[in-house]
Design a protein around this motif. Structure first.
Motif, PDB file in Angstrom:
ATOM      1  N   MET A 145      68.856   9.037  50.437  1.00  0.00           N
ATOM      2  CA  MET A 145      68.233   8.329  49.332  1.00  0.00           C
ATOM      3  C   MET A 145      66.828   8.959  49.621  1.00  0.00           C
ATOM      4  N   THR A 146      66.231   9.227  50.654  1.00  0.00           N
ATOM      5  CA  THR A 146      64.925   9.781  50.557  1.00  0.00           C
ATOM      6  C   THR A 146      64.855  11.138  49.674  1.00  0.00           C
ATOM      7  N   VAL A 147      66.047  11.878  49.768  1.00  0.00           N
ATOM      8  CA  VAL A 147      65.917  12.943  49.030  1.00  0.00           C
ATOM      9  C   VAL A 147      65.712  12.825  47.532  1.00  0.00           C
ATOM     10  N   LEU A 148      66.564  11.721  47.002  1.00  0.00           N
ATOM     11  CA  LEU A 148      66.487  11.164  45.449  1.00  0.00           C
ATOM     12  C   LEU A 148      65.043  10.691  45.246  1.00  0.00           C
ATOM     13  N   LEU A 149      64.484   9.890  46.348  1.00  0.00           N
ATOM     14  CA  LEU A 149      63.274   9.347  46.083  1.00  0.00           C
ATOM     15  C   LEU A 149      62.150  10.490  46.006  1.00  0.00           C
ATOM     16  N   ASP A 150      62.318  11.747  46.791  1.00  0.00           N
ATOM     17  CA  ASP A 150      61.530  12.706  46.507  1.00  0.00           C
ATOM     18  C   ASP A 150      61.512  13.565  45.098  1.00  0.00           C
ATOM     19  N   MET A 151      62.768  13.691  44.807  1.00  0.00           N
ATOM     20  CA  MET A 151      63.064  14.187  43.403  1.00  0.00           C
ATOM     21  C   MET A 151      62.611  13.475  42.423  1.00  0.00           C
ATOM     22  N   LEU A 152      62.512  11.901  42.485  1.00  0.00           N
ATOM     23  CA  LEU A 152      62.068  11.128  41.460  1.00  0.00           C
ATOM     24  C   LEU A 152      60.546  11.388  41.579  1.00  0.00           C
ATOM     25  N   SER A 153      59.868  11.332  42.554  1.00  0.00           N
ATOM     26  CA  SER A 153      58.386  11.309  42.512  1.00  0.00           C
ATOM     27  C   SER A 153      57.836  12.614  41.986  1.00  0.00           C
ATOM     28  N   ASP A 154      58.601  13.671  41.871  1.00  0.00           N
ATOM     29  CA  ASP A 154      58.010  15.059  41.397  1.00  0.00           C
ATOM     30  C   ASP A 154      58.256  15.004  40.148  1.00  0.00           C
ATOM     31  N   ALA A 155      59.268  13.977  39.359  1.00  0.00           N
ATOM     32  CA  ALA A 155      59.686  14.000  38.054  1.00  0.00           C
ATOM     33  C   ALA A 155      58.759  13.253  37.140  1.00  0.00           C
ATOM     34  N   ILE A 156      58.203  12.291  37.746  1.00  0.00           N
ATOM     35  CA  ILE A 156      57.357  11.193  37.014  1.00  0.00           C
ATOM     36  C   ILE A 156      56.093  11.377  37.135  1.00  0.00           C
ATOM     37  N   PRO A 157      55.015  11.188  36.020  1.00  0.00           N
ATOM     38  CA  PRO A 157      53.668  11.205  36.413  1.00  0.00           C
ATOM     39  C   PRO A 157      53.153  10.258  37.262  1.00  0.00           C
ATOM     40  N   LYS A 158      52.066  10.251  37.867  1.00  0.00           N
ATOM     41  CA  LYS A 158      51.642   9.364  38.897  1.00  0.00           C
ATOM     42  C   LYS A 158      50.707   8.304  37.912  1.00  0.00           C
ATOM     43  N   THR A 159      51.011   7.290  37.556  1.00  0.00           N
ATOM     44  CA  THR A 159      50.363   6.141  36.864  1.00  0.00           C
ATOM     45  C   THR A 159      50.724   4.841  37.586  1.00  0.00           C
ATOM     46  N   SER A 160      49.768   3.788  36.938  1.00  0.00           N
ATOM     47  CA  SER A 160      49.912   2.679  37.549  1.00  0.00           C
ATOM     48  C   SER A 160      51.071   1.799  37.246  1.00  0.00           C
ATOM     49  N   VAL A 161      51.957   2.442  36.184  1.00  0.00           N
ATOM     50  CA  VAL A 161      53.117   1.584  35.975  1.00  0.00           C
ATOM     51  C   VAL A 161      54.537   2.311  36.581  1.00  0.00           C
ATOM     52  N   PHE A 162      55.147   1.528  37.266  1.00  0.00           N
ATOM     53  CA  PHE A 162      56.419   1.838  37.932  1.00  0.00           C
ATOM     54  C   PHE A 162      57.368   2.179  36.785  1.00  0.00           C
ATOM     55  N   PRO A 163      58.081   3.199  36.781  1.00  0.00           N
ATOM     56  CA  PRO A 163      59.168   3.363  35.831  1.00  0.00           C
ATOM     57  C   PRO A 163      60.533   2.699  36.085  1.00  0.00           C
ATOM     58  N   LEU A 164      61.192   2.605  35.037  1.00  0.00           N
ATOM     59  CA  LEU A 164      62.679   1.884  35.159  1.00  0.00           C
ATOM     60  C   LEU A 164      63.389   2.467  36.241  1.00  0.00           C
ATOM     61  N   LEU A 165      63.544   3.887  36.126  1.00  0.00           N
ATOM     62  CA  LEU A 165      64.313   4.606  37.141  1.00  0.00           C
ATOM     63  C   LEU A 165      64.047   4.590  38.696  1.00  0.00           C
ATOM     64  N   GLY A 166      62.410   4.326  38.811  1.00  0.00           N
ATOM     65  CA  GLY A 166      62.018   4.008  40.191  1.00  0.00           C
ATOM     66  C   GLY A 166      62.388   2.612  40.564  1.00  0.00           C
ATOM     67  N   ILE A 167      62.691   1.666  39.622  1.00  0.00           N
ATOM     68  CA  ILE A 167      62.995   0.344  40.150  1.00  0.00           C
ATOM     69  C   ILE A 167      64.092   0.482  40.470  1.00  0.00           C
ATOM     70  N   TYR A 168      65.019   1.167  39.684  1.00  0.00           N
ATOM     71  CA  TYR A 168      66.565   1.322  40.162  1.00  0.00           C
ATOM     72  C   TYR A 168      66.760   1.724  41.452  1.00  0.00           C
ATOM     73  N   VAL A 169      65.856   3.011  41.614  1.00  0.00           N
ATOM     74  CA  VAL A 169      66.306   3.627  43.072  1.00  0.00           C
ATOM     75  C   VAL A 169      65.737   2.630  44.271  1.00  0.00           C
ATOM     76  N   VAL A 170      64.530   2.046  43.975  1.00  0.00           N
ATOM     77  CA  VAL A 170      64.452   1.138  44.840  1.00  0.00           C
ATOM     78  C   VAL A 170      65.177  -0.105  45.334  1.00  0.00           C
ATOM     79  N   VAL A 171      65.966  -0.433  44.238  1.00  0.00           N
ATOM     80  CA  VAL A 171      66.723  -1.636  44.469  1.00  0.00           C
ATOM     81  C   VAL A 171      67.954  -1.141  45.224  1.00  0.00           C
TER      82      VAL A 171
END
Length: 292
Positions: A216-242
């Motif tokens: 899953m760390t590979v998926l987290l790395d792909m997610l971090s490259d795909a979304i902009p760095k903002t203060s709001v955590f996206p829906l897909l990020g919450i899903y992966v963290v869960v």
């Protein structure tokens, strides 16, 4: 052909037209066509005309497409000048990623003149796409759902904006990040709790959970490259963290709670019986002999 040449001489030679000072002189459509044998329009090089410096004002990058090609303008009998200009532009738009990758964004593209105010250059927006034409516009990641125009007059300057309503196509993120994350989580949980957690199998079950976390760390790395760095955590990020949290909690349960190894039951071996030979006493033998 002579009528076209006469029209060109009338517009650019006899009137001593200066392209650095003023736009082209407009004549009525009827007078033009009657005087020059019904010629409705002519084509001339763009260098012969005064062209306003209207361009995209909020572009980060603005490159002209085929800048080395000869640019031609079309002049109509009513004084209208048609001059198509093609740009490759990168526009910075505000983005809201709460529902990423199912988000919808609004991106304004502002067109303005940098040198002339509203009294010298008036900008009008035209050519908005029709509803049935918007399905063909997009780049695979975004679909254009609507295009509207706005007119703004601020500080003596007038500019227009094309407001694009776009919708992200989530297929890539669903198939590459969300679905593999779900499969890894489901397989790891089922693999760890399918059988009783006895002490002898504890290390094997823990290995399943740790391997899933590493994947899953590979998926987290792909997610971090795909979304902009903002203060709001996206829906897909919450899903992966869960998903990571479920696998982590399962690994902790496997580590802290285990059952003792079952005791081996002793097997009773079958007893072997030996037939003993009959024992005859000596005195009994003597009696038998005497009797005989």
């Amino acid at each position: 052909m002579n009528a076209v040449n006469n029209l060109y001489n009338e517009l650019f030679i006899k009137r001593a037209y200066n392209r650095y000072v003023t736009p082209i002189y407009q004549k009525s459509s009827g007078e033009w066509q009657c005087k020059f044998d019904g010629v409705d329009n002519i084509f001339v090089a763009s260098e012969a005309l005064w062209i306003p410096d209207t361009q995209i004002g909020n572009a980060r990058t603005l490159d002209s497409v085929k800048a080395e090609a000869v640019k031609v303008v079309q002049i109509f009998s009513n004084g209208t000048v048609y001059f198509p200009v093609f740009y490759y532009a990168e526009v910075a738009c505000p983005i809201i990623i709460n529902t990423f990758p199912f988000d919808k964004q609004i991106c304004p593209i502002m067109v303005m003149s940098l040198a002339f105010d509203a009294s010298h250059a008036k900008v009008i927006a035209r050519g908005v796409l029709k509803t049935d034409e918007r399905d063909d516009h997009g780049n695979g990641e975004w679909d254009v759902t609507n295009i509207t125009t706005i007119n703004v007059n601020q500080g003596g300057s007038e500019y227009i904006g094309y407001v694009l309503s776009i919708r992200r196509v989530p297929n890539f993120y669903v198939y590459v990040i969300a679905l593999p994350c779900f499969i890894l989580t489901a397989l790891s949980v089922v693999g760890m709790f399918w059988t009783p957690n006895i002490k002898k199998e504890q290390l094997v079950k823990l290995t399943i959970g740790l391997t899933s976390l590493v994947s899953m760390t590979v998926l987290l790395d792909m997610l971090s490259d795909a979304i902009p760095k903002t203060s709001v955590f996206p829906l897909l990020g919450i899903y992966v963290v869960v998903c990571v949290g479920i696998t982590s909690i399962s690994s902790v349960i496997i580590t802290l709670h285990c059952l003792p190894n079952p005791k081996m039951k002793e097997e009773k071996l079958p007893t072997k019986c030996k037939l003993s030979e009959p024992v005859v006493k000596p005195d009994l033998l003597l009696k038998l002999n005497e009797t005989i």
